[in-house]
Design a protein around this motif. Structure first.
Motif, PDB file in Angstrom:
ATOM      1  N   ASN A 243      27.745  37.879  54.286  1.00  0.00           N
ATOM      2  CA  ASN A 243      27.519  36.479  53.065  1.00  0.00           C
ATOM      3  C   ASN A 243      26.422  35.887  53.088  1.00  0.00           C
TER       4      ASN A 243
ATOM      5  N   LYS B 219      28.071  31.377  47.673  1.00  0.00           N
ATOM      6  CA  LYS B 219      28.185  31.662  48.529  1.00  0.00           C
ATOM      7  C   LYS B 219      27.314  33.009  49.355  1.00  0.00           C
TER       8      LYS B 219
ATOM      9  N   GLN C 128      27.452  35.858  48.031  1.00  0.00           N
ATOM     10  CA  GLN C 128      27.868  37.085  48.130  1.00  0.00           C
ATOM     11  C   GLN C 128      27.209  37.769  47.087  1.00  0.00           C
TER      12      GLN C 128
END
Length: 563
Positions: A284, A299, A301
């Protein structure tokens, strides 16, 4: 990261585990480090030519080292217009190097930078201008002469380990010097065993920024990026200068793709395998993703496909937010919906509500009634605070929960969380540390205020205690005090008193002095006595003045008479 290795260390790899990595000096990298290139597309990095700062083949530089420029063939030379086998003469322009030199800095065979095939570059002793072996000079540097052994010394008649003094002849060099130009340890030309020549001084250990050249017994400067090193190349750093980061055995100011700068270790550390670029080691911490992956900015991600309420932006390689009324979409804005959230109907790419703004349809079907949204929502798709689609000013929609969260810049006081509305203007990046920080500041302020009050209280107690002790230690001594000369006043007083019938010779004469107000005593009167000779005495109370206890005070009741 190694598929095959010859030891336990990170630089013992022989083959990398992933086809996306490159092997260089026994380590696996996301791409070839600066100063190296992929030799033949086989994921093995080879070092560039020594004149290149970066390259895409051994002889073709992308960027040259300091002091060199790239010519039309992509080679780094001392002057841009000259060919790789030429040097720049100030008066005659580009001239060819000596026949033995491949590249050079001048016309002489002793000014070669690299040699042609079947020749090798010979390093001369530091005292030689030219040589035919390391210790045997053909020509000496300015200020030195060659003796019978072929060594360059300061005076021809002196031994190799001596120097010439104008008045005392040949004298031995300093104990650290093998050869010298004077008596000082800072006038060495070469050093004895276990010492290394640093400029003109022999030292037992080379300082930072230099490495020990054992063959020539001298300290050689490291590459400009290295703090300490094992050789002159940029890939031989042992540690880096401030504000530089170690990458393998090289030093860089900015970590290459696939690595992030770790300020605690001053090194470039590998990103998580799913991140192309990152700000930390975890999944992340991504800032960019590899091909066929998309970055979820809220996020940090990487996703192989974007979730609901997001669409895949192939240009930015990121998951971008759909319009709040869209469940799925093909682009940004209200006209790109492919499916809608509940209480909305899709018509030509637009999700339309059958209710007025601020209302939602409570039950589906033509007879369903519209109900009012929760007070935290401007528009919504259902009951309660977790079905918002449009939020008030200074609030953003947190899509994961469907609720409106206040922006951090509006400084929420009672909220345990807020949205970072500046980073992604149309989407809430939830921040949960705000209250923790505020509580921390409040607790700190409370602690400081309490500490100040405690210190002031202790100070006041000490002050009054010391003042009480000072009172208790004060003692009023008993006795008599002779007052100033009262002769004149007494004679006048005596004549007046004797003229009255009430005067008695043996009567005790008493005077009461005026009342004096004192801070620590009651309003007591001093008692004054007059002796027969006219001398006046004041009588004192004596004892400790403590607790204003009159029982501890006594008077001397003895009186005096006139004779």
């Amino acid at each position: 990261m190694c598929a095959k290795c010859n030891g336990p260390d990170p630089d013992d790899c022989e083959k990398c585990a992933s086809s996306s990595f490159f092997l260089y000096n026994g380590e696996c990298f996301g791409r070839c480090p600066q100063g190296s290139f992929d030799m033949s597309g086989d994921k093995y990095c080879q070092e560039c030519d020594s004149t290149c700062k970066s390259c895409h083949s051994f002889k073709t530089c992308d960027e040259c080292k300091d002091g060199l420029v790239k010519n039309s063939q992509g080679h780094c030379v001392s002057y841009k217009e000259c060919d790789i086998h030429e040097y720049k003469d100030e008066h005659k322009g580009c001239l060819p190097c000596h026949r033995k030199c491949s590249r050079c800095a001048g016309a002489s065979e002793h000014q070669c930078l690299s040699c042609k095939d079947s020749y090798y570059l010979l390093k001369c002793d530091s005292t030689c201008k030219s040589c035919h072996s390391f210790k045997t000079c053909d020509e000496c540097k300015d200020g030195l002469v060659k003796n019978s052994q072929g060594h360059c010394v300061s005076y021809k008649e002196c031994d190799i380990h001596e120097y010439k003094d104008e008045h005392k002849g040949c004298l031995p060099c300093h104990r650290k010097c093998s050869r010298c130009a004077g008596a000082s340890e800072h006038q060495c030309l070469s050093c004895k065993d276990s010492y290394y020549l640093l400029n003109s001084t022999c030292v037992s250990k080379c300082p930072d920024g230099h490495y020990q050249e054992d063959e020539e017994k001298r300290c050689v400067p490291c590459h400009s990026t290295c703090k300490t090193c094992s050789g002159r190349r940029s890939s031989q750093c042992l540690s880096c200068k401030e504000e530089w980061y170690s990458l393998g055995h090289s030093c860089v100011q900015h970590c290459i793709s696939g690595y992030y700068a770790d300020n605690t270790t001053a090194s470039c550390e590998r990103c998580h395998r799913v991140c192309k670029e990152c700000q930390g080691p975890d999944s992340n911490d991504c800032l960019a993703c590899f091909d066929k992956f998309f970055l979820m900015k809220t996020k940090n991600q990487c996703y192989s496909s974007c979730p609901e309420y997001y669409f895949e932006d192939h240009a930015q390689k990121a998951c971008e937010r759909c319009h709040p009324t869209c469940r799925m979409c093909r682009g940004s804005g209200a006209l790109s919906c492919t499916s809608c959230v509940s209480s909305y109907q899709l018509q030509g790419g637009i999700c339309i509500s059958e209710c007025f703004a601020g209302e939602y349809k409570g039950t589906q079907g033509p007879d369903g009634e519209c109900e009012k949204c929760h007070e935290s929502c401007i528009e919504c798709k259902g009951r309660g605070p977790l079905n918002c689609t449009v939020c008030p000013a200074s609030f953003l929609l947190y899509v994961n929960d469907g609720r409106c969260v206040q922006c951090c810049h509006s400084k929420p006081e009672d909220s345990r969380e807020c949205c970072d509305c500046s980073e992604i203007p149309e989407e809430c990046k939830l921040i949960t540390e705000l209250l923790v920080d505020n509580d921390g500041h409040k607790k700190t302020a409370l602690f400081v205020a309490t500490s100040i009050l405690v210190v002031l209280s202790i100070g006041a107690i000490i002050f009054f205690w010391r003042r009480a002790r000072a009172k208790a230690s004060t003692v009023i001594k008993g006795g008599y005090e002779k007052l100033p000369d009262q002769t004149k006043s007494f004679q006048s007083f005596k004549s007046n008193r004797e003229s009255t019938s009430s005067f008695q010779r043996d009567h005790v004469i008493e005077y009461h002095d005026r009342e004096e107000e004192e801070d620590d005593d009651d309003d007591d009167e001093d008692i004054v006595y007059m002796g027969q000779d006219g001398t006046v005495y004041r009588k004192f109370k004596y004892g400790l003045l403590e607790d204003d206890d009159d029982e501890d005070l006594e008077y001397d009741d003895e009186s005096y008479s006139f004779r």
